[in-house]
Design an enzyme around this catalytic site. Structure first.
Site, PDB file in Angstrom:
ATOM      1  CE  LYS A 125      -8.566  -2.411  14.044  1.00 25.46           C
ATOM      2  NZ  LYS A 125      -7.618  -3.065  13.165  1.00 25.46           N
ATOM      3  CB  ILE A 170      -0.424  -6.722  14.829  1.00 25.01           C
ATOM      4  CG1 ILE A 170      -0.107  -7.498  13.550  1.00 25.01           C
ATOM      5  CG2 ILE A 170       0.714  -6.842  15.833  1.00 25.01           C
ATOM      6  CD1 ILE A 170       1.023  -6.923  12.723  1.00 25.01           C
ATOM      7  CG  ASP A 206      -7.110  -4.928   6.176  1.00 27.58           C
ATOM      8  OD1 ASP A 206      -6.715  -4.861   7.362  1.00 27.58           O
ATOM      9  OD2 ASP A 206      -7.584  -3.962   5.565  1.00 27.58           O
ATOM     10  N   PRO A 230      -3.499 -11.629  10.613  1.00 25.57           N
ATOM     11  CG  PRO A 230      -1.579 -12.103  11.822  1.00 25.57           C
ATOM     12  CD  PRO A 230      -2.198 -12.248  10.463  1.00 25.57           C
ATOM     13  CE  LYS A 265     -11.032   0.687  11.569  1.00 23.98           C
ATOM     14  NZ  LYS A 265     -10.450   1.128  10.302  1.00 23.98           N
ATOM     15  CE  LYS A 310       7.726 -12.802 -13.992  1.00 21.95           C
ATOM     16  NZ  LYS A 310       8.467 -12.304 -15.125  1.00 21.95           N
ATOM     17  CG  ASN A 312      -0.227  -0.094   2.501  1.00 19.28           C
ATOM     18  OD1 ASN A 312       0.507   0.804   2.868  1.00 19.28           O
ATOM     19  ND2 ASN A 312      -0.390  -1.220   3.204  1.00 19.28           N
TER      20      ASN A 312
HETATM   21  O1  C5P Z   1      -8.683  -2.205  10.710  1.00 10.91           O
HETATM   22  P1  C5P Z   1      -7.730  -1.150  10.268  1.00 10.91           P
HETATM   23  O2  C5P Z   1      -6.691  -1.648   9.339  1.00 10.91           O
HETATM   24  O3  C5P Z   1      -8.387   0.090   9.792  1.00 10.91           O
HETATM   25  O4  C5P Z   1      -6.994  -0.725  11.622  1.00 10.91           O
HETATM   26  C1  C5P Z   1      -5.950   0.155  11.650  1.00 10.91           C
HETATM   27  C2  C5P Z   1      -5.154  -0.011  12.919  1.00 10.91           C
HETATM   28  O5  C5P Z   1      -4.946  -1.381  13.215  1.00 10.91           O
HETATM   29  C3  C5P Z   1      -3.788   0.569  12.789  1.00 10.91           C
HETATM   30  O6  C5P Z   1      -3.384   0.981  14.079  1.00 10.91           O
HETATM   31  C4  C5P Z   1      -2.969  -0.607  12.280  1.00 10.91           C
HETATM   32  O7  C5P Z   1      -1.595  -0.466  12.589  1.00 10.91           O
HETATM   33  C5  C5P Z   1      -3.597  -1.765  13.059  1.00 10.91           C
HETATM   34  N1  C5P Z   1      -3.594  -3.041  12.346  1.00 10.91           N
HETATM   35  C6  C5P Z   1      -2.821  -4.092  12.793  1.00 10.91           C
HETATM   36  N2  C5P Z   1      -2.861  -5.305  12.152  1.00 10.91           N
HETATM   37  C7  C5P Z   1      -3.664  -5.485  11.094  1.00 10.91           C
HETATM   38  C8  C5P Z   1      -4.461  -4.437  10.618  1.00 10.91           C
HETATM   39  C9  C5P Z   1      -4.408  -3.231  11.254  1.00 10.91           C
HETATM   40  O8  C5P Z   1      -2.082  -3.913  13.759  1.00 10.91           O
HETATM   41  N3  C5P Z   1      -3.690  -6.668  10.500  1.00 10.91           N
END
Ligand code: C5P
Length: 411
Positions: free
Chosen positions: A347, A310, A280, A308, A343, A290, A212
């Site tokens: 989370k 994190i 994600d 996951p 969110k 390849k 990204n």
């Molecule tokens: O769900 P979203 O991606 O919008 O969430 C953003 C927050 O979650 C950020 O703080 C990002 O660093 C953290 N995050 C994470 N692991 C993931 C997805 C997002 O730690 N797989």
């Protein structure tokens, strides 16, 4: 306080070089000592003899001036200083600094040191505005070099605009501010903070990946701001565009799974700040070789599985392992407030910093952002600011929360 401090003053060639003499006098009056280095072209504007006389020690020009190389090499010369001041800093010297060149004593000293550097640029307005100079200044800022000036006004060449060397008094004030920062209280001393940053890279095959636009700029600024407040920072970063933050333990990773492992490996921590733009999803089974076009024109179908989360996994750890403060970020393109609040709860993090990354805002990859801060008590609009300013504000708040145990949580 400048008293007792040793300044390495690098003077490069420009009509403003004579102002270095006044600066030397001001530093000495404030109780500091000065060792001067002149570039070859500076000697055309100011004589080494006058600089030496003022400093009370020989001004150096050539690498060969260090005749006693075994006694005082350029490495020792640059590292024994408390601060390196480049005044005036010409466009050429700034370019050499940005490029890491070491082709004379001045640039060699600048490359051979990790002493903080303050530059006071002075040049023609067109040179100042040139994209090459802009680029170089951006590189230097990312390297942690601080800047004073230039002033705007009539130039020696008759043109008008920014490019005039800051007044010696203003340079002195910037030097004082530097030492004030250095000597400021370090409220996060003894604390360990994990910061994730940058994008992740999820392989499709050995040569392709999904990633990204995250530059890693915000995460690096946060890590540096925390380190400035005395924290030990574990900086877990995906492949970012920006330079690694100074004073942090850098843990480079590529994929979300590697990032998760590195974060868990860095525990225990007093706080964890999740700034990374983690993918994600990842490709369920990346190809070992390849992937080739098969001639039928049918594109391959990639199967994804979810990575996951994190942040959520750390926020949900049992109290003994969970950092006292867990902070997340949210990059939203619609319904920012509603989505961010939801969110934060989903989370389980204590704080969440949300920013609008809709196309056109320039937030993703840019140096400015607009943050809305959420905690258990509601939200606070931090307005538009540079990512560095946001980083300092957040670091200050982390310090406040860790100093008052229990105040951060309350999900
Ligand atoms: O769900 P979203 O991606 O919008 O969430 C953003 C927050 O979650 C950020 O703080 C990002 O660093 C953290 N995050 C994470 N692991 C993931 C997805 C997002 O730690 N797989």
């Amino acid at each position: 306080m400048i008293a007792g401090k040793h300044i390495l003053l690098i003077v490069s060639g420009g009509i403003a070089a004579y102002k270095a003499l006044e600066l030397i006098r001001l530093i000495q009056k404030a109780g500091g000592t000065v060792q001067a280095i002149l570039t070859e072209s500076a000697t055309r504007f100011v004589t080494p003899l006058s600089v030496s006389t003022l400093c009370g020690r020989p001004a150096l020009v050539e690498l060969f001036d260090l005749t006693r190389e075994t006694e005082i090499g350029h490495i020792e010369l640059s590292r024994s200083a408390d601060l390196i001041v480049v005044a005036p800093a010409t466009a050429h010297l700034l370019a050499r600094m940005a490029g890491g060149l070491a082709d004379d004593l001045a640039s060699t000293c600048l490359l051979a040191t990790d002493t903080p550097v303050l530059v006071a640029p002075a040049m023609n307005v067109r040179m100042w505005q040139h994209p090459a100079t802009r680029r170089n200044l951006e590189i230097l800022a990312a390297d942690g070099v601080t800047m004073v000036g230039p002033d705007e006004g009539e130039m020696a060449c008759g043109e008008y605009g920014p490019g005039r060397l800051a007044q010696p008094q203003a340079i002195l004030t910037a030097i004082e501010a530097h030492f004030a920062r250095m000597e400021a209280p370090r409220p996060l001393a003894g604390r360990h903070v994990i910061v994730t940053s940058g994008p992740t890279r999820e392989p499709i095959d050995p040569v392709r990946y999904i990633s990204n636009q995250s530059s890693g700029r915000q995460g690096a600024a946060i890590a540096e701001a925390l380190a400035e407040l005395g924290a030990r920072v574990s900086f877990v970063t995906g492949p970012a565009e920006v330079t690694d933050p100074r004073g942090c333990d850098i843990v480079p990773v590529e994929t979300a799974l590697e990032m998760e492992k590195a974060v868990n490996g860095a525990l225990p921590a007093d706080a964890a700040i999740f700034c990374a733009a983690v993918a994600d999803w990842r490709v369920a089974s990346p190809a070992g070789n390849k992937i080739k076009k098969d001639g039928s024109g049918t594109p391959p179908v990639l199967e994804f599985i979810q990575n996951p989360d994190i942040l959520a996994s750390i926020a949900r750890l049992e109290p003994a392992r969970r950092p006292a403060l867990v902070v997340g970020f949210a990059a939203e393109t619609e319904n920012l407030v509603a989505n961010a609040e939801a969110k934060r709860r989903a989370k389980g993090c204590d704080w969440l910093l949300a920013n609008d990354v809709s196309p056109g805002t320039g937030v993703m990859g840019g140096s400015d952002t607009a943050i809305v801060f959420f905690d258990a008590h509601g939200s606070e609009d931090w307005g538009q600011a540079s990512k560095r300013v946001v980083a300092r504000r957040l670091a200050g708040r982390v310090a406040g929360a860790l100093a008052a145990p229990g105040s951060a949580q309350g999900v």
